[in-house]
Design a protein around this motif. Structure first.
Motif, PDB file in Angstrom:
ATOM      1  N   ILE A 153      10.294   1.640   1.045  1.00 32.93           N
ATOM      2  CA  ILE A 153      11.416   0.968   1.716  1.00 32.93           C
ATOM      3  C   ILE A 153      12.019   1.882   2.780  1.00 32.93           C
ATOM      4  N   VAL A 154      12.268   3.132   2.445  1.00 31.21           N
ATOM      5  CA  VAL A 154      12.878   4.070   3.392  1.00 31.21           C
ATOM      6  C   VAL A 154      11.971   4.270   4.602  1.00 31.21           C
ATOM      7  N   ILE A 155      10.682   4.468   4.382  1.00 23.88           N
ATOM      8  CA  ILE A 155       9.742   4.648   5.490  1.00 23.88           C
ATOM      9  C   ILE A 155       9.788   3.442   6.422  1.00 23.88           C
ATOM     10  N   GLN A 156       9.745   2.261   5.850  1.00 24.95           N
ATOM     11  CA  GLN A 156       9.743   1.063   6.685  1.00 24.95           C
ATOM     12  C   GLN A 156      11.080   0.846   7.380  1.00 24.95           C
ATOM     13  N   GLU A 165       7.675  16.345   2.359  1.00 23.18           N
ATOM     14  CA  GLU A 165       6.265  15.938   2.278  1.00 23.18           C
ATOM     15  C   GLU A 165       5.660  15.715   3.660  1.00 23.18           C
ATOM     16  N   GLY A 166       6.501  15.671   4.687  1.00 27.03           N
ATOM     17  CA  GLY A 166       6.015  15.527   6.049  1.00 27.03           C
ATOM     18  C   GLY A 166       5.866  14.100   6.545  1.00 27.03           C
ATOM     19  N   TYR A 167       6.314  13.127   5.766  1.00 26.38           N
ATOM     20  CA  TYR A 167       6.190  11.731   6.183  1.00 26.38           C
ATOM     21  C   TYR A 167       7.310  11.310   7.133  1.00 26.38           C
ATOM     22  N   LEU A 168       8.470  11.958   7.007  1.00 25.86           N
ATOM     23  CA  LEU A 168       9.572  11.726   7.941  1.00 25.86           C
ATOM     24  C   LEU A 168       9.866  13.038   8.658  1.00 25.86           C
ATOM     25  N   LEU A 169      10.195  12.917   9.921  1.00 25.50           N
ATOM     26  CA  LEU A 169      10.632  14.055  10.705  1.00 25.50           C
ATOM     27  C   LEU A 169      12.147  13.953  10.849  1.00 25.50           C
ATOM     28  N   CYS A 170      12.799  15.087  10.848  1.00 33.73           N
ATOM     29  CA  CYS A 170      14.255  15.120  10.937  1.00 33.73           C
ATOM     30  C   CYS A 170      14.642  16.221  11.911  1.00 33.73           C
ATOM     31  N   SER A 171      15.611  15.928  12.770  1.00 32.22           N
ATOM     32  CA  SER A 171      16.040  16.931  13.737  1.00 32.22           C
ATOM     33  C   SER A 171      17.547  16.880  13.957  1.00 32.22           C
ATOM     34  N   ARG A 193       0.830  -1.206   0.000  1.00 32.92           N
ATOM     35  CA  ARG A 193       0.000   0.000   0.000  1.00 32.92           C
ATOM     36  C   ARG A 193       0.871   1.264   0.000  1.00 32.92           C
ATOM     37  N   LEU A 194       1.942   1.249   0.808  1.00 23.72           N
ATOM     38  CA  LEU A 194       2.865   2.385   0.804  1.00 23.72           C
ATOM     39  C   LEU A 194       3.544   2.529  -0.553  1.00 23.72           C
ATOM     40  N   ALA A 195       3.964   1.406  -1.126  1.00 25.43           N
ATOM     41  CA  ALA A 195       4.642   1.445  -2.429  1.00 25.43           C
ATOM     42  C   ALA A 195       3.703   1.948  -3.517  1.00 25.43           C
ATOM     43  N   ASP A 196       2.453   1.552  -3.465  1.00 23.54           N
ATOM     44  CA  ASP A 196       1.489   1.995  -4.468  1.00 23.54           C
ATOM     45  C   ASP A 196       1.280   3.509  -4.393  1.00 23.54           C
ATOM     46  N   LYS A 197       1.248   4.037  -3.186  1.00 20.25           N
ATOM     47  CA  LYS A 197       0.987   5.466  -3.011  1.00 20.25           C
ATOM     48  C   LYS A 197       2.243   6.326  -3.169  1.00 20.25           C
ATOM     49  N   HIS A 198       3.389   5.845  -2.656  1.00 21.60           N
ATOM     50  CA  HIS A 198       4.589   6.679  -2.584  1.00 21.60           C
ATOM     51  C   HIS A 198       5.739   6.208  -3.462  1.00 21.60           C
ATOM     52  N   ARG A 241      19.479  10.094  -0.739  1.00 22.29           N
ATOM     53  CA  ARG A 241      19.388  11.461  -0.194  1.00 22.29           C
ATOM     54  C   ARG A 241      18.146  12.175  -0.713  1.00 22.29           C
ATOM     55  N   ARG A 242      17.874  12.021  -2.003  1.00 17.76           N
ATOM     56  CA  ARG A 242      16.698  12.645  -2.604  1.00 17.76           C
ATOM     57  C   ARG A 242      15.413  12.113  -1.953  1.00 17.76           C
ATOM     58  N   THR A 243      15.378  10.820  -1.678  1.00 16.36           N
ATOM     59  CA  THR A 243      14.191  10.207  -1.083  1.00 16.36           C
ATOM     60  C   THR A 243      13.981  10.697   0.343  1.00 16.36           C
ATOM     61  N   PHE A 244      15.044  10.723   1.146  1.00 17.36           N
ATOM     62  CA  PHE A 244      14.919  11.241   2.513  1.00 17.36           C
ATOM     63  C   PHE A 244      14.466  12.697   2.498  1.00 17.36           C
ATOM     64  N   THR A 245      15.059  13.488   1.602  1.00 21.61           N
ATOM     65  CA  THR A 245      14.684  14.901   1.497  1.00 21.61           C
ATOM     66  C   THR A 245      13.219  15.054   1.099  1.00 21.61           C
ATOM     67  N   ALA A 246      12.774  14.284   0.119  1.00 18.43           N
ATOM     68  CA  ALA A 246      11.381  14.364  -0.337  1.00 18.43           C
ATOM     69  C   ALA A 246      10.417  13.946   0.772  1.00 18.43           C
TER      70      ALA A 246
END
Length: 161
Positions: free
Chosen positions: A35-38, A96-102, A24-29, A87-92
């Protein structure tokens, strides 16, 4: 008769294991973002389990579990994704707000390691069915009046984020 399925299963496990992602994540994103999200999710979950085993909570900040890693260390976890694409995927995902970075949690300001977490609230707001508690066993998710507890992260489903 030779069991090729068993042979390949053992070879896959012995040679780095599996990279799994949610359809479902792969279909949407897209597959790489899924893979990165998981990977971030499972790294945070592993960190939580490890720290809770000795009573620690160093990586629990702002109500969520974080993963402290450089891009280079993520690359070791996902060597099949090019440096540029990773890097592009983490940045995107961050934009997009799916990952938080600090950077705020670092003790040494010379340390450029980033802290990453999945923004579960964004996923919940966009796709509540993804977190449908009726499809999960009660050990991982507990439904409350107006909030959901996902791996000890409380999300107020009525609140605007």
């Amino acid at each position: 008769m030779f069991d090729y399925l068993e042979m390949f299963d053992k070879a896959f496990s012995a040679n780095g294991g599996y990279t799994m992602f949610n359809d479902r994540l792969a279909d949407k994103h897209g597959v790489v973002k899924a893979i990165v999200i998981q990977k971030v999710h499972y790294a945070a979950k592993s960190t939580r389990e490890e720290e809770e085993s000795y009573g620690g909570d160093w990586h629990y900040r702002d109500g969520r579990w974080w993963v402290e890693r450089t891009y280079e260390s993520w690359k070791k976890v996902m060597p099949y994704i090019s440096d540029t694409n990773l890097r592009r995927t983490f940045t995107a995902l961050k934009q997009e707000g799916y990952l938080l970075c600090s950077k705020d949690f670092r003790i040494d300001r010379k340390n450029h390691t980033l802290w990453w977490a999945v923004n579960y609230e964004k996923f919940l707001l966009e796709d509540r069915a993804f977190f449908d508690v009726s499809k999960m066993d009660g050990s991982d998710v507990v439904k409350m009046d107006r909030s959901i507890n996902i791996y000890n992260i409380y999300i107020d489903i009525e609140k605007e984020y």
